[in-house]
Design a protein around this motif. Structure first.
Motif, PDB file in Angstrom:
ATOM      1  N   GLU A  42       0.644  -0.589  -0.254  1.00 54.69           N
ATOM      2  CA  GLU A  42       0.214  -0.118   0.293  1.00 54.69           C
ATOM      3  C   GLU A  42       1.072   1.149  -0.042  1.00 54.69           C
ATOM      4  N   ALA A  43       0.549   1.869  -0.439  1.00 52.80           N
ATOM      5  CA  ALA A  43       1.660   3.741  -0.927  1.00 52.80           C
ATOM      6  C   ALA A  43       0.991   4.221  -0.192  1.00 52.80           C
ATOM      7  N   THR A  44       1.515   5.878  -0.107  1.00 51.82           N
ATOM      8  CA  THR A  44       1.203   7.485   0.193  1.00 51.82           C
ATOM      9  C   THR A  44       2.355   7.948  -0.317  1.00 51.82           C
ATOM     10  N   TRP A  45       1.809   8.707  -0.329  1.00 50.61           N
ATOM     11  CA  TRP A  45       3.415   9.823  -0.366  1.00 50.61           C
ATOM     12  C   TRP A  45       3.096  11.265   0.297  1.00 50.61           C
ATOM     13  N   PRO A  46       2.986  11.115   1.393  1.00 56.09           N
ATOM     14  CA  PRO A  46       2.900  11.713   2.536  1.00 56.09           C
ATOM     15  C   PRO A  46       3.941  12.782   2.231  1.00 56.09           C
ATOM     16  N   GLY A  47       5.342  12.747   2.209  1.00 54.51           N
ATOM     17  CA  GLY A  47       6.232  13.516   1.419  1.00 54.51           C
ATOM     18  C   GLY A  47       6.058  14.517   0.458  1.00 54.51           C
ATOM     19  N   ARG A  48       4.419  14.568  -0.039  1.00 55.94           N
ATOM     20  CA  ARG A  48       4.443  15.464  -1.358  1.00 55.94           C
ATOM     21  C   ARG A  48       3.533  16.546  -0.805  1.00 55.94           C
ATOM     22  N   PRO A  49       3.637  17.994  -1.784  1.00 51.15           N
ATOM     23  CA  PRO A  49       3.048  18.530  -1.372  1.00 51.15           C
ATOM     24  C   PRO A  49       1.303  18.317  -1.724  1.00 51.15           C
ATOM     25  N   ASP A  50       0.615  17.810  -2.361  1.00 46.33           N
ATOM     26  CA  ASP A  50      -0.142  17.473  -2.965  1.00 46.33           C
ATOM     27  C   ASP A  50      -0.879  16.425  -1.968  1.00 46.33           C
ATOM     28  N   PHE A  51      -0.592  16.170  -1.279  1.00 46.87           N
ATOM     29  CA  PHE A  51      -0.956  14.707  -0.179  1.00 46.87           C
ATOM     30  C   PHE A  51      -2.309  15.198   0.413  1.00 46.87           C
ATOM     31  N   ASP A  52      -3.240  14.176   0.312  1.00 47.88           N
ATOM     32  CA  ASP A  52      -3.896  13.980   0.865  1.00 47.88           C
ATOM     33  C   ASP A  52      -4.248  12.988   1.807  1.00 47.88           C
ATOM     34  N   SER A  53      -4.337  13.556   3.395  1.00 49.51           N
ATOM     35  CA  SER A  53      -4.937  12.728   3.979  1.00 49.51           C
ATOM     36  C   SER A  53      -5.572  11.401   4.554  1.00 49.51           C
ATOM     37  N   GLY A  54      -6.669  12.147   3.674  1.00 44.30           N
ATOM     38  CA  GLY A  54      -7.887  10.868   3.759  1.00 44.30           C
ATOM     39  C   GLY A  54      -7.335  10.451   2.445  1.00 44.30           C
ATOM     40  N   ALA A  55      -6.787  10.184   1.639  1.00 45.95           N
ATOM     41  CA  ALA A  55      -7.467   9.701   0.701  1.00 45.95           C
ATOM     42  C   ALA A  55      -7.199   7.892   0.429  1.00 45.95           C
ATOM     43  N   ALA A  56      -7.432   6.755   0.555  1.00 42.42           N
ATOM     44  CA  ALA A  56      -6.793   6.030   0.189  1.00 42.42           C
ATOM     45  C   ALA A  56      -5.619   5.252  -0.555  1.00 42.42           C
ATOM     46  N   PRO A  57      -4.799   4.295   0.623  1.00 38.63           N
ATOM     47  CA  PRO A  57      -3.687   4.306  -0.181  1.00 38.63           C
ATOM     48  C   PRO A  57      -4.361   3.329  -1.453  1.00 38.63           C
ATOM     49  N   ALA A  58      -2.813   3.515  -2.768  1.00 43.64           N
ATOM     50  CA  ALA A  58      -2.625   2.737  -4.329  1.00 43.64           C
ATOM     51  C   ALA A  58      -2.030   1.567  -3.129  1.00 43.64           C
TER      52      ALA A  58
END
Length: 90
Positions: A42-58
């Motif tokens: 499961e991937a998230t991108w918390p280090g990106r400026p457009d990160f959406d903490s409510g989005a489901a992981p890819a």
């Protein structure tokens, strides 16, 4: 190493990508394949400026080629079938 942004070679390139990608990968399952393993993540991108903490992981699938006890190749895929079909050069 290959992924949606292209291909790169070498430890320094891998280190640079890990430091700059802003990605967080959580392993969920692993599958043995000839020459290495496939890891479902499961991937998230918390280090990106457009990160959406409510989005489901890819969900991603990464092959890790193994040689002499070390990772020699990393390839990212969208499906398990693609990852399992990829010939890992060992």
């Amino acid at each position: 190493m290959t992924g949606p942004q292209g291909t790169a070679r070498g430890r320094d390139q891998m280190r640079s990508w890990v430091q700059s990608a802003g990605i967080r990968l959580m392993p969920k399952e692993a599958y043995d394949v000839p020459g290495g393993i496939v890891v479902a993540q499961e991937a998230t991108w918390p280090g990106r400026p457009d990160f959406d903490s409510g989005a489901a992981p890819a969900k991603l699938f990464t092959t890790f080629g193994l040689r002499d006890g070390s990772i020699c190749a990393v390839h990212r895929f969208e499906t398990l079938e693609e990852a399992r079909a990829f010939p890992i050069a060992a």
